[in-house]
Design a protein around this motif. Sequence first.
Motif, PDB file in Angstrom:
ATOM      1  N   UNK A  60       0.791  -1.313  -0.029  1.00 62.39           N
ATOM      2  CA  UNK A  60       0.065   0.036  -0.122  1.00 62.39           C
ATOM      3  C   UNK A  60       0.802   1.097   0.144  1.00 62.39           C
ATOM      4  N   UNK A  61       2.096   1.360   0.755  1.00 63.06           N
ATOM      5  CA  UNK A  61       2.841   2.449   0.948  1.00 63.06           C
ATOM      6  C   UNK A  61       3.495   2.758  -0.455  1.00 63.06           C
ATOM      7  N   UNK A  62       3.882   1.616  -0.952  1.00 58.54           N
ATOM      8  CA  UNK A  62       4.541   1.720  -2.226  1.00 58.54           C
ATOM      9  C   UNK A  62       3.612   2.298  -3.419  1.00 58.54           C
ATOM     10  N   UNK A  63       2.319   1.793  -3.373  1.00 60.46           N
ATOM     11  CA  UNK A  63       1.454   1.852  -4.520  1.00 60.46           C
ATOM     12  C   UNK A  63       1.252   3.648  -4.485  1.00 60.46           C
ATOM     13  N   UNK A  64       0.894   4.103  -3.120  1.00 63.25           N
ATOM     14  CA  UNK A  64       0.720   5.461  -3.052  1.00 63.25           C
ATOM     15  C   UNK A  64       1.742   6.251  -3.351  1.00 63.25           C
ATOM     16  N   UNK A  65       2.979   5.893  -2.919  1.00 62.77           N
ATOM     17  CA  UNK A  65       4.343   6.624  -3.118  1.00 62.77           C
ATOM     18  C   UNK A  65       4.486   6.640  -4.711  1.00 62.77           C
ATOM     19  N   UNK A  66       4.508   5.532  -5.409  1.00 64.23           N
ATOM     20  CA  UNK A  66       4.496   5.523  -6.741  1.00 64.23           C
ATOM     21  C   UNK A  66       3.596   6.275  -7.485  1.00 64.23           C
ATOM     22  N   UNK A  67       2.139   5.966  -7.058  1.00 63.22           N
ATOM     23  CA  UNK A  67       1.303   6.881  -7.867  1.00 63.22           C
ATOM     24  C   UNK A  67       1.490   8.492  -7.540  1.00 63.22           C
ATOM     25  N   UNK A  68       1.706   8.810  -6.543  1.00 66.24           N
ATOM     26  CA  UNK A  68       2.123  10.405  -6.355  1.00 66.24           C
ATOM     27  C   UNK A  68       3.437  10.972  -7.352  1.00 66.24           C
ATOM     28  N   UNK A  69       4.438   9.972  -7.128  1.00 63.76           N
ATOM     29  CA  UNK A  69       5.574  10.124  -7.865  1.00 63.76           C
ATOM     30  C   UNK A  69       5.279  10.239  -9.593  1.00 63.76           C
ATOM     31  N   UNK A  70       4.549   9.387  -9.943  1.00 66.32           N
ATOM     32  CA  UNK A  70       4.180   9.135 -11.389  1.00 66.32           C
ATOM     33  C   UNK A  70       3.182  10.359 -11.812  1.00 66.32           C
ATOM     34  N   UNK A  71       2.274  10.717 -10.913  1.00 66.16           N
ATOM     35  CA  UNK A  71       1.200  11.956 -11.309  1.00 66.16           C
ATOM     36  C   UNK A  71       2.335  13.228 -11.342  1.00 66.16           C
ATOM     37  N   UNK A  72       2.958  13.386 -10.559  1.00 64.04           N
ATOM     38  CA  UNK A  72       4.244  14.481 -10.439  1.00 64.04           C
ATOM     39  C   UNK A  72       4.985  14.310 -11.751  1.00 64.04           C
ATOM     40  N   UNK A  73       5.667  13.293 -12.123  1.00 64.22           N
ATOM     41  CA  UNK A  73       6.384  12.913 -13.099  1.00 64.22           C
ATOM     42  C   UNK A  73       5.676  13.432 -14.416  1.00 64.22           C
ATOM     43  N   UNK A  74       4.395  12.980 -14.590  1.00 62.40           N
ATOM     44  CA  UNK A  74       3.525  13.380 -15.683  1.00 62.40           C
ATOM     45  C   UNK A  74       3.287  14.716 -15.931  1.00 62.40           C
ATOM     46  N   UNK A  75       3.350  15.503 -14.797  1.00 61.09           N
ATOM     47  CA  UNK A  75       3.124  16.757 -14.830  1.00 61.09           C
ATOM     48  C   UNK A  75       4.452  17.629 -15.482  1.00 61.09           C
ATOM     49  N   UNK A  76       5.323  17.144 -14.801  1.00 61.38           N
ATOM     50  CA  UNK A  76       6.822  17.704 -15.288  1.00 61.38           C
ATOM     51  C   UNK A  76       7.115  17.450 -16.910  1.00 61.38           C
ATOM     52  N   UNK A  77       6.777  16.035 -17.107  1.00 61.38           N
ATOM     53  CA  UNK A  77       7.026  15.846 -18.553  1.00 61.38           C
ATOM     54  C   UNK A  77       5.980  16.623 -19.384  1.00 61.38           C
ATOM     55  N   UNK A  78       4.836  17.002 -19.126  1.00 63.02           N
ATOM     56  CA  UNK A  78       3.970  17.720 -19.892  1.00 63.02           C
ATOM     57  C   UNK A  78       4.392  19.347 -19.752  1.00 63.02           C
ATOM     58  N   UNK A  79       5.009  19.706 -18.747  1.00 65.74           N
ATOM     59  CA  UNK A  79       5.522  21.091 -18.586  1.00 65.74           C
ATOM     60  C   UNK A  79       6.683  21.334 -19.673  1.00 65.74           C
ATOM     61  N   UNK A  80       7.507  20.322 -19.808  1.00 65.53           N
ATOM     62  CA  UNK A  80       8.497  20.453 -20.558  1.00 65.53           C
ATOM     63  C   UNK A  80       8.332  19.871 -22.207  1.00 65.53           C
ATOM     64  N   UNK A  81       7.032  19.551 -22.324  1.00 65.07           N
ATOM     65  CA  UNK A  81       6.513  19.245 -23.736  1.00 65.07           C
ATOM     66  C   UNK A  81       7.064  17.635 -24.094  1.00 65.07           C
ATOM     67  N   UNK A  82       6.948  16.790 -23.224  1.00 67.75           N
ATOM     68  CA  UNK A  82       7.298  15.397 -23.521  1.00 67.75           C
ATOM     69  C   UNK A  82       6.106  14.744 -22.990  1.00 67.75           C
ATOM     70  N   UNK A  83       5.460  13.916 -24.020  1.00 67.06           N
ATOM     71  CA  UNK A  83       4.319  13.227 -23.467  1.00 67.06           C
ATOM     72  C   UNK A  83       4.267  11.806 -23.122  1.00 67.06           C
TER      73      UNK A  83
END
Length: 137
Positions: A60-83
């Motif tokens: 559960x801890x890993x799922x939540x941590x990785x989900x937060x990290x993945x959402x943040x990562x997708x946001x940063x990719x979008x900000x720098x024009x990488x899909x």
Amino acid sequence: MCTLCEKQEESLQHLFFEYPNALYIWSWVRQIFLNYHFSNVDDLLSFIKSGGSPLVNLIKLVVITFSIWMIWRMRNYARFQVKIVFSRAIYTIKDFNCLVGNLFRSFVRNDMFDFNVLMFFNIILIVTKFFYHFPVR
């Protein structure tokens, strides 16, 4: 302005709990963990603290941590024009949990919830003790 949707003000609440692709990830997590609802940080913390065997609590801890990290990562990719493909985000979370679960052997409760979570993440169970109880007549 939100980097991803360009419709709302960017905030942690919007990014992690209101943005449609974040909702997609949380709905996937809800399917695994019996429809637990995530709408803010307090919900995540109470979910992590909720009962379970030591191995399922780690998952559960890993799922939540990785989900937060993945959402943040997708946001940063979008900000720098990488899909980034959101379905790939789910596979990344699932693969990492399989690795963690198989590396850290721990006590598992004898119930269907633990069994279903472990099977979903392809975690191999090694039975060291087996107790058989004869039926009472």
